[in-house]
Design a protein around this motif. Sequence first.
Motif, PDB file in Angstrom:
ATOM      1  N   HIS A 198      21.288   9.494 -22.251  1.00  0.00           N
ATOM      2  CA  HIS A 198      21.903  10.161 -22.996  1.00  0.00           C
ATOM      3  C   HIS A 198      21.241  11.285 -22.934  1.00  0.00           C
ATOM      4  CE1 HIS A 198      21.613   6.271 -25.805  1.00  0.00           C
ATOM      5  NE2 HIS A 198      20.640   6.352 -25.262  1.00  0.00           N
ATOM      6  N   ARG A 199      20.934  12.205 -22.507  1.00  0.00           N
ATOM      7  CA  ARG A 199      20.671  13.906 -21.844  1.00  0.00           C
ATOM      8  C   ARG A 199      22.379  14.064 -20.978  1.00  0.00           C
ATOM      9  NH1 ARG A 199      15.218  14.743 -18.839  1.00  0.00           N
ATOM     10  NH2 ARG A 199      16.354  17.112 -18.469  1.00  0.00           N
ATOM     11  N   HIS A 236      25.107  16.900 -22.809  1.00  0.00           N
ATOM     12  CA  HIS A 236      26.087  17.104 -21.749  1.00  0.00           C
ATOM     13  C   HIS A 236      24.790  17.888 -21.535  1.00  0.00           C
ATOM     14  CE1 HIS A 236      29.512  16.304 -24.507  1.00  0.00           C
ATOM     15  NE2 HIS A 236      28.591  16.511 -25.768  1.00  0.00           N
ATOM     16  N   GLU A 237      24.211  17.554 -20.941  1.00  0.00           N
ATOM     17  CA  GLU A 237      23.488  18.007 -19.653  1.00  0.00           C
ATOM     18  C   GLU A 237      23.862  17.667 -17.677  1.00  0.00           C
ATOM     19  OE1 GLU A 237      19.392  17.828 -19.231  1.00  0.00           O
ATOM     20  OE2 GLU A 237      19.204  17.587 -21.632  1.00  0.00           O
ATOM     21  N   THR A 281      21.857  18.310 -11.368  1.00  0.00           N
ATOM     22  CA  THR A 281      20.840  19.015 -11.655  1.00  0.00           C
ATOM     23  C   THR A 281      19.515  17.385 -11.732  1.00  0.00           C
ATOM     24  OG1 THR A 281      21.573  20.884 -12.356  1.00  0.00           O
ATOM     25  CG2 THR A 281      19.507  20.667 -12.840  1.00  0.00           C
ATOM     26  N   LEU A 282      19.819  16.916 -12.638  1.00  0.00           N
ATOM     27  CA  LEU A 282      19.107  15.906 -13.483  1.00  0.00           C
ATOM     28  C   LEU A 282      18.871  14.584 -12.127  1.00  0.00           C
ATOM     29  CD1 LEU A 282      20.279  14.579 -16.872  1.00  0.00           C
ATOM     30  CD2 LEU A 282      18.762  15.799 -16.075  1.00  0.00           C
ATOM     31  N   ALA A 283      19.819  14.527 -11.503  1.00  0.00           N
ATOM     32  CA  ALA A 283      20.029  13.766 -10.151  1.00  0.00           C
ATOM     33  C   ALA A 283      19.237  14.294  -8.912  1.00  0.00           C
ATOM     34  CB  ALA A 283      21.326  14.071  -9.355  1.00  0.00           C
ATOM     35  N   LYS A 284      18.966  15.770  -8.842  1.00  0.00           N
ATOM     36  CA  LYS A 284      18.505  16.194  -7.528  1.00  0.00           C
ATOM     37  C   LYS A 284      16.778  15.964  -8.822  1.00  0.00           C
ATOM     38  CE  LYS A 284      21.410  19.855  -5.719  1.00  0.00           C
ATOM     39  NZ  LYS A 284      21.279  21.327  -5.575  1.00  0.00           N
TER      40      LYS A 284
END
Length: 446
Positions: free
Chosen positions: A316-317, A322-323, A327-330
């Motif tokens: 959902h982020r 639209h994050e 970046t979220l993967a790292k």
Amino acid sequence: MKQSIASLLLALAIMLPAHAQLLTPAAPASQPLDRIVAVVNDDVILQSGLNDAVASVQQQYAGHTEQLPPMNVLQQQVLNRLVLMRLQIQKAQDQGIHVSDADVDQAIQGVAEQNKLSPEQLRAEVERSGASFASFRGQLADQITVQRLHQSVVQDSVSVTDSEIDNLLSSPTYKAGEVHLAHIQISIPGGADAAAIQAAAAKAEQTLAAIKGGMDFNAAAIRYSDAPDALDGGDLGWRRLDEIPPAFADTIASMKPGDVSPALRGPTGFHILKLVDQRQSSRKMVTELHARQILIKPSELLTPAQAEQKAQDLYHRIVDKHEDFATLAKENSKDDTSANLGGDMGWFPQQAWGQAIATQLGQLKDNEVSQPFQSAAGWHILQRLGERQSDQTTQIERDQARQAIGTRKSEQAYDDYLRDLRSNAYVDILVPELRAADDQAAASSP
């Protein structure tokens, strides 16, 4: 349409090396008195076993019995196979090679799937033919045993270097493509005198005359060939021209599909070859996908339910808020291969990361993000980035060349092994009319 038990057994034989093929008994033949037809070291082959194996061949060729050789020749061919199989089983046992019930169960599953049957349906098919399923399992165990013996013999004696691959890829014979061959071998016994060589040459010419007179090549192989694959019609399948001995390759290079060679002299006798078909190599294009992922794994600090919830939150982020995916993967992904790259998995064939990921990517459009889904590794979120056609000709050709060289070396190594095994064994054929089998074995084994 259900297949006969003979078809099932032929399918089984295809799964294993040619050396491992053993004719499976049909329904036990009734006879008032059994007898020993051959002594193989400390073991024996009974007349009943030979009869059953011969009956199996006849069942396989039901409706085409004219392709079979005379009964005495057929018995000799079958006996030679039985002797060779028995020797391999004995050697495997001496080396401590063991096949478990689980191994046999897995093989039965494979045979059933190959024939689009369940294991239960396969059992019913075997028993409907009049054969014992316990005997069927025993034969499978023997075939697996011989396959493992083969692997143990060649694994330490066969290696392929990069220079060998380079030489093969640059050779004219490799560029010539692949050929589908069938062959007939007329053996010459070791230490044969001029009269024996002349007799073999005469038999080869007789065989050629029969083929030119209209006899089907496969039928001629069954009737006249001394090779172990005679009962299979002499079919050698598809082979690259570079896999064939140079003396034969030169002849084949000048043939057209359907042509039959003259009798060619080789180390073990005379060979007659048929070029069934040929094909050229083509470019090898592979569909590749580009994607990135976030992997959330349950751990001592993260329960399975919490891992699923975390994956949903991250989804959902990305989609609603639209994050940035990278970046979220790292920050969150537990995939050691891609996490530091922002989840980037690079370009890869669709199945390279497993079926679960392949299925999800097949349902996505470029730049689309998947709903979280679970695999054995944990919870995944994927983003498909692109698709392309990649020319993998060079890599595939190198892989094929490595396999071709390895196969040729393996075949030669195991052929030599079987020759030594056969020559050093005590084999006594007790039935006079079958003793020719022993003579042929000395010349043509394997």
